[in-house]
Design a protein around this motif. Structure first.
Motif, PDB file in Angstrom:
ATOM      1  N   LYS A  86       0.810  -1.214   0.000  1.00  0.00           N
ATOM      2  CA  LYS A  86       0.000   0.000   0.000  1.00  0.00           C
ATOM      3  C   LYS A  86       0.845   1.268   0.000  1.00  0.00           C
ATOM      4  CE  LYS A  86      -4.405  -1.258   0.225  1.00  0.00           C
ATOM      5  NZ  LYS A  86      -5.400  -0.819  -0.794  1.00  0.00           N
ATOM      6  N   SER A  87       1.978   1.247   0.676  1.00  0.00           N
ATOM      7  CA  SER A  87       2.805   2.447   0.771  1.00  0.00           C
ATOM      8  C   SER A  87       4.070   2.271  -0.053  1.00  0.00           C
ATOM      9  CB  SER A  87       3.153   2.762   2.232  1.00  0.00           C
ATOM     10  OG  SER A  87       3.737   1.653   2.872  1.00  0.00           O
ATOM     11  N   SER A  88       4.435   3.297  -0.788  1.00  0.00           N
ATOM     12  CA  SER A  88       5.510   3.190  -1.771  1.00  0.00           C
ATOM     13  C   SER A  88       6.856   2.856  -1.157  1.00  0.00           C
ATOM     14  CB  SER A  88       5.623   4.497  -2.561  1.00  0.00           C
ATOM     15  OG  SER A  88       5.892   5.594  -1.701  1.00  0.00           O
ATOM     16  N   ASP A  89       7.035   3.114   0.140  1.00  0.00           N
ATOM     17  CA  ASP A  89       8.326   2.862   0.791  1.00  0.00           C
ATOM     18  C   ASP A  89       8.427   1.455   1.377  1.00  0.00           C
ATOM     19  OD1 ASP A  89       6.424   3.265   2.736  1.00  0.00           O
ATOM     20  OD2 ASP A  89       7.635   4.582   3.985  1.00  0.00           O
ATOM     21  N   ALA A  90       7.388   0.646   1.206  1.00  0.00           N
ATOM     22  CA  ALA A  90       7.361  -0.659   1.879  1.00  0.00           C
ATOM     23  C   ALA A  90       7.940  -1.803   1.044  1.00  0.00           C
ATOM     24  CB  ALA A  90       5.926  -1.004   2.276  1.00  0.00           C
ATOM     25  N   GLY A  91       8.333  -1.532  -0.184  1.00  0.00           N
ATOM     26  CA  GLY A  91       8.800  -2.601  -1.057  1.00  0.00           C
ATOM     27  C   GLY A  91       9.981  -3.403  -0.529  1.00  0.00           C
ATOM     28  N   PRO A  92      11.117  -2.776  -0.227  1.00  0.00           N
ATOM     29  CA  PRO A  92      12.296  -3.541   0.208  1.00  0.00           C
ATOM     30  C   PRO A  92      12.060  -4.354   1.477  1.00  0.00           C
ATOM     31  CG  PRO A  92      12.955  -1.344  -0.484  1.00  0.00           C
ATOM     32  CD  PRO A  92      11.452  -1.341  -0.450  1.00  0.00           C
ATOM     33  N   TRP A 113       2.729   0.996  -9.650  1.00  0.00           N
ATOM     34  CA  TRP A 113       3.540   0.171 -10.541  1.00  0.00           C
ATOM     35  C   TRP A 113       5.032   0.459 -10.418  1.00  0.00           C
ATOM     36  CZ3 TRP A 113       0.213   0.316 -15.677  1.00  0.00           C
ATOM     37  CH2 TRP A 113      -1.005  -0.332 -15.419  1.00  0.00           C
ATOM     38  N   ASN A 114       5.398   1.646  -9.931  1.00  0.00           N
ATOM     39  CA  ASN A 114       6.813   1.931  -9.704  1.00  0.00           C
ATOM     40  C   ASN A 114       7.386   1.032  -8.614  1.00  0.00           C
ATOM     41  OD1 ASN A 114       7.183   3.940 -11.656  1.00  0.00           O
ATOM     42  ND2 ASN A 114       6.358   5.522 -10.309  1.00  0.00           N
ATOM     43  N   VAL A 115       6.561   0.684  -7.628  1.00  0.00           N
ATOM     44  CA  VAL A 115       6.993  -0.264  -6.601  1.00  0.00           C
ATOM     45  C   VAL A 115       7.320  -1.606  -7.245  1.00  0.00           C
ATOM     46  CG1 VAL A 115       6.196  -1.636  -4.629  1.00  0.00           C
ATOM     47  CG2 VAL A 115       5.777   0.820  -4.687  1.00  0.00           C
ATOM     48  N   GLU A 127       7.298 -13.045  -7.965  1.00  0.00           N
ATOM     49  CA  GLU A 127       6.106 -12.963  -8.797  1.00  0.00           C
ATOM     50  C   GLU A 127       5.373 -11.662  -8.490  1.00  0.00           C
ATOM     51  OE1 GLU A 127       2.098 -15.596  -9.605  1.00  0.00           O
ATOM     52  OE2 GLU A 127       4.065 -16.581  -9.606  1.00  0.00           O
ATOM     53  N   LEU A 128       5.117 -10.892  -9.532  1.00  0.00           N
ATOM     54  CA  LEU A 128       4.507  -9.577  -9.395  1.00  0.00           C
ATOM     55  C   LEU A 128       3.160  -9.548 -10.104  1.00  0.00           C
ATOM     56  CD1 LEU A 128       7.677  -7.425 -10.187  1.00  0.00           C
ATOM     57  CD2 LEU A 128       6.791  -8.048  -7.919  1.00  0.00           C
ATOM     58  N   TRP A 129       2.146  -8.955  -9.431  1.00  0.00           N
ATOM     59  CA  TRP A 129       0.804  -8.831 -10.001  1.00  0.00           C
ATOM     60  C   TRP A 129       0.418  -7.357 -10.011  1.00  0.00           C
ATOM     61  CZ3 TRP A 129      -2.455 -12.962  -6.876  1.00  0.00           C
ATOM     62  CH2 TRP A 129      -1.933 -14.244  -7.108  1.00  0.00           C
ATOM     63  N   PRO A 130       0.471  -6.689 -11.145  1.00  0.00           N
ATOM     64  CA  PRO A 130      -0.018  -5.313 -11.186  1.00  0.00           C
ATOM     65  C   PRO A 130      -1.514  -5.263 -10.879  1.00  0.00           C
ATOM     66  CG  PRO A 130       1.300  -5.838 -13.135  1.00  0.00           C
ATOM     67  CD  PRO A 130       1.039  -7.127 -12.431  1.00  0.00           C
ATOM     68  N   LEU A 140      -1.669  -4.426 -19.742  1.00  0.00           N
ATOM     69  CA  LEU A 140      -1.114  -5.643 -20.354  1.00  0.00           C
ATOM     70  C   LEU A 140       0.336  -5.428 -20.768  1.00  0.00           C
ATOM     71  CD1 LEU A 140      -4.177  -6.668 -22.533  1.00  0.00           C
ATOM     72  CD2 LEU A 140      -3.295  -7.909 -20.541  1.00  0.00           C
ATOM     73  N   GLN A 141       0.637  -4.260 -21.319  1.00  0.00           N
ATOM     74  CA  GLN A 141       2.004  -3.968 -21.730  1.00  0.00           C
ATOM     75  C   GLN A 141       2.939  -3.919 -20.525  1.00  0.00           C
ATOM     76  OE1 GLN A 141       2.394  -0.492 -24.184  1.00  0.00           O
ATOM     77  NE2 GLN A 141       4.622  -0.428 -24.034  1.00  0.00           N
ATOM     78  N   PHE A 142       2.464  -3.303 -19.433  1.00  0.00           N
ATOM     79  CA  PHE A 142       3.297  -3.228 -18.227  1.00  0.00           C
ATOM     80  C   PHE A 142       3.546  -4.613 -17.652  1.00  0.00           C
ATOM     81  CE2 PHE A 142       3.632  -2.883 -13.563  1.00  0.00           C
ATOM     82  CZ  PHE A 142       4.854  -2.219 -13.513  1.00  0.00           C
ATOM     83  N   ALA A 143       2.507  -5.457 -17.628  1.00  0.00           N
ATOM     84  CA  ALA A 143       2.678  -6.818 -17.122  1.00  0.00           C
ATOM     85  C   ALA A 143       3.755  -7.553 -17.913  1.00  0.00           C
ATOM     86  CB  ALA A 143       1.356  -7.570 -17.181  1.00  0.00           C
ATOM     87  N   GLN A 144       3.724  -7.400 -19.207  1.00  0.00           N
ATOM     88  CA  GLN A 144       4.752  -8.048 -20.031  1.00  0.00           C
ATOM     89  C   GLN A 144       6.131  -7.441 -19.777  1.00  0.00           C
ATOM     90  OE1 GLN A 144       2.762  -7.650 -23.951  1.00  0.00           O
ATOM     91  NE2 GLN A 144       2.743  -9.878 -24.004  1.00  0.00           N
ATOM     92  N   GLU A 145       6.167  -6.142 -19.592  1.00  0.00           N
ATOM     93  CA  GLU A 145       7.431  -5.437 -19.358  1.00  0.00           C
ATOM     94  C   GLU A 145       8.156  -5.970 -18.131  1.00  0.00           C
ATOM     95  OE1 GLU A 145       8.618  -1.129 -17.489  1.00  0.00           O
ATOM     96  OE2 GLU A 145       6.993  -1.164 -18.952  1.00  0.00           O
ATOM     97  N   ILE A 146       7.411  -6.238 -17.050  1.00  0.00           N
ATOM     98  CA  ILE A 146       8.054  -6.676 -15.810  1.00  0.00           C
ATOM     99  C   ILE A 146       7.982  -8.199 -15.632  1.00  0.00           C
ATOM    100  CG2 ILE A 146       7.641  -4.476 -14.664  1.00  0.00           C
ATOM    101  CD1 ILE A 146       5.403  -5.926 -13.052  1.00  0.00           C
ATOM    102  N   GLY A 147       7.486  -8.894 -16.632  1.00  0.00           N
ATOM    103  CA  GLY A 147       7.409 -10.350 -16.533  1.00  0.00           C
ATOM    104  C   GLY A 147       6.381 -10.823 -15.530  1.00  0.00           C
ATOM    105  N   ALA A 148       5.246 -10.113 -15.454  1.00  0.00           N
ATOM    106  CA  ALA A 148       4.182 -10.488 -14.521  1.00  0.00           C
ATOM    107  C   ALA A 148       3.257 -11.506 -15.180  1.00  0.00           C
ATOM    108  CB  ALA A 148       3.385  -9.260 -14.099  1.00  0.00           C
TER     109      ALA A 148
END
Length: 210
Positions: A86-92, A113-115, A127-130, A140-148
């Motif tokens: 939910k929060s952009s700083d929580a990824g790592p 999506w930047n996360v 495994e990433l799910w936009p 769809l293009q973004f999913a392909q871009e990041i291999g989702a």
């Protein structure tokens, strides 16, 4: 709460969707809202409280706001964890907490999506799910871009043409949030890959029977 997640497991849920934010001391904790007022006895933003302070709040009949680590320990790979950041700083910190268990037992989703881009740069295995409200060409293009392999999409935007368009791109669909049995049956017939629901016992029986 941990009690709710335990009940989901008892009801035979294949997966559990949850939302993660950071506490004031940088620990991933599980709460949907940015604020504490609606679901706990606290007030103000989650990020203003340390984990120790969050443990002093009641989140329903003596339950506290769980940490992501506590949920991981409870589920223990018995169901897939769909962890929405939910929060952009929580990824790592979220990735660090999850990477100690089998990569096949969890996925990370986010509307930010930047996360997801940042997480892909950290690991090719995750495994990433936009998350998206509609299956647009951009999504769809973004999913392909990041291999989702999967888009997590609001169910009202799903029809046969949308499912086919995603399939043509090699993208699966997880739809949310479906609590109506008729709609669940329709979606299962359309061939969506997963249904997120607040009523796993009822909706699972419909999906499995389709």
């Amino acid at each position: 709460t941990l009690r709710a997640f335990g009940l989901a497991l008892d009801l035979g849920a294949d997966g559990i969707e949850l939302d993660v934010r950071l506490s004031a001391d940088g620990v991933p904790v599980v709460l949907h809202d940015e604020g504490l007022d609606r679901t706990t006895t606290g007030t103000g933003a989650v990020r203003e409280y340390t984990v120790a302070e969050l443990r002093c709040l009641d989140a329903d009949s003596g339950q506290t706001v769980p940490t992501l680590a506590e949920v991981i320990e409870l589920v223990s790979e018995r169901a897939l964890l769909d962890v929405e950041i939910k929060s952009s700083d929580a990824g790592p910190a979220t990735f660090a907490a999850l990477s100690g268990i089998d990569f096949d037992s969890w996925a990370i989703s986010s509307f930010d999506w930047n996360v997801l881009r940042s997480l892909r740069a950290m690991s090719q295995r995750v495994e990433l799910w936009p998350l998206t409200h509609e299956v647009t060409a951009e999504a769809l293009q973004f999913a392909q871009e990041i291999g989702a392999p999967m888009l997590a999409v609001y169910h009202l935007g799903i029809n046969a043409q949308v499912v086919e368009r995603a399939r043509e791109r090699g993208i699966e669909l997880m739809v949310w949030t479906v609590n109506d049995r008729v709609r669940a049956h329709e979606l299962a017939q359309l061939g969506v890959n997963a249904v997120c629901t607040d009523d796993p016992r009822s909706i699972r029986s419909i999906v499995e029977a389709t």
